[in-house]
Design an enzyme around this catalytic site. Structure first.
Site, short mmCIF file in Angstrom:
data_model
loop_
_atom_site.label_atom_id
_atom_site.label_comp_id
_atom_site.label_asym_id
_atom_site.label_seq_id
_atom_site.Cartn_x
_atom_site.Cartn_y
_atom_site.Cartn_z
N ASP A 92 0.83 -1.21 0.00
CA ASP A 92 0.00 0.00 0.00
C ASP A 92 0.87 1.26 0.00
O ASP A 92 0.48 2.29 0.55
CB ASP A 92 -0.93 -0.01 1.23
CG ASP A 92 -2.03 1.03 1.14
OD1 ASP A 92 -2.38 1.42 0.01
OD2 ASP A 92 -2.54 1.45 2.19
N CYS A 132 -24.31 -4.90 2.81
CA CYS A 132 -23.33 -3.82 3.00
C CYS A 132 -23.89 -2.48 2.53
O CYS A 132 -23.69 -1.45 3.18
CB CYS A 132 -22.03 -4.14 2.27
SG CYS A 132 -22.21 -4.48 0.50
#
Length: 301
Positions: A132, A192
């Site tokens: 990342d 979700c």
């Protein structure tokens, strides 16, 4: 050195899943979707997402002669992520689970760097580890390497494991047999979408960062209040309600265990915290990213 040998090293380093993709440009459909996301401003104030477009498109620009991308997923799940209940104005605070232990950038980099060193030692191939920290489409390459699929909640979902994983990659000049991409898809239960407090999910796998509680409590640098409630740093709701996470098991990586020094913090503790204390409590913690000012804003200060 064969692909199976590399995967064995990665799994021994603590990964719960690993796969290999051939280093090549991102396909046109994925490229168009990403550019549309940027062009419509759904990345919020994360201007860094606009930079290095050429590298995001072609990961071979990250390492001369790159042939393979080794993708590794590490389980960070912990069953509980709440602090204690305190009488008065303070109450239980909720933190994104990934941030409760050691900074995953450091932990995963250390583990994959050891693997990369072994690859170089045995084959002479060059390696670059990313966690990342480079303009690499991590979830895209995880799908291409066969680890899992992108759910409606925009998370990588690994069949039989779930989405409580963090990714790291080794880009290498070593030619390796690639895995086929994962072609599974979400069952579209929409839990979700319905549960997202900011209505950030569009129901088709896309999301508006400007409405996401994780973005607002971590990346956003504006003033509050931002409506984060008891979620002081990040938001796990879209993962908590996901049926694919019913199989989640606690991480076996000790460094990801929650720190009591973080779990015990109350809203009042944060509002009165000084910089020195912030630096001490959050040393080697991903929570440092929001800085003390951001944490105070999230706490209502």
């Amino acid at each position: 050195m064969k692909s199976a040998d590399v995967k064995k090293l990665v799994l021994e380093a603590g990964a719960v899943a690993t796969g290999i993709a051939k280093a090549r440009p991102v396909d046109q459909e994925a490229e168009s979707l990403y550019q549309s996301w940027i062009n419509t401003g759904r990345h919020g104030e994360m201007e860094y997402m606009e930079r290095y477009a050429e590298v995001r498109h072609d990961p071979r620009l990250l390492l001369d002669g790159a042939e393979s991308i080794i993708v590794a997923a590490f389980n960070y799940y912990t069953p509980a992520n709440h602090g204690g209940v305190v009488a008065g104005s303070s109450g239980p605070l909720k933190w994104a689970r990934y941030a409760l232990g050691r900074d995953y950038h450091e932990e995963i980099r250390d583990r994959l760097s050891a693997v990369a060193g072994e690859i170089t030692s045995l084959t002479g191939a060059q390696c670059r580890v990313t966690v990342d920290t480079a303009p690499l489409r991590e979830r895209y390459w995880a799908v291409e390497a066969g680890l899992g699929f992108i759910g409606v909640n925009n998370q990588l979902i690994i069949p039989g494991t779930g989405s409580w994983v963090l990714l790291g990659e080794i880009i290498t000049t070593l030619p390796l047999e690639a895995d086929g991409p994962c072609r599974l898809s979400c069952d579209v239960c929409m839990r979700c979408v319905k549960a997202c407090p900011g209505r950030a999910l569009d129901g088709h796998g896309g999301m508006d960062a400007g409405r996401c509680m994780s973005y607002l409590t971590i990346e956003y640098r504006g003033e509050g209040p931002i409506g984060c409630g008891d979620r002081i740093y990040g938001c796990d709701i879209c993962q908590e309600v996901c049926p694919h996470n019913s199989c989640a098991s606690p991480s076996e990586i000790p460094a990801f265990a929650p720190r009591e020094s973080i779990l015990s913090l109350t809203r009042d503790d944060i509002l009165t915290m000084e910089q020195g204390e912030f630096s001490r409590i959050f040393t080697h913690s991903a929570i440092k990213r929001t800085k003390l000012a951001g944490l105070r804003r999230n706490a209502g200060g």
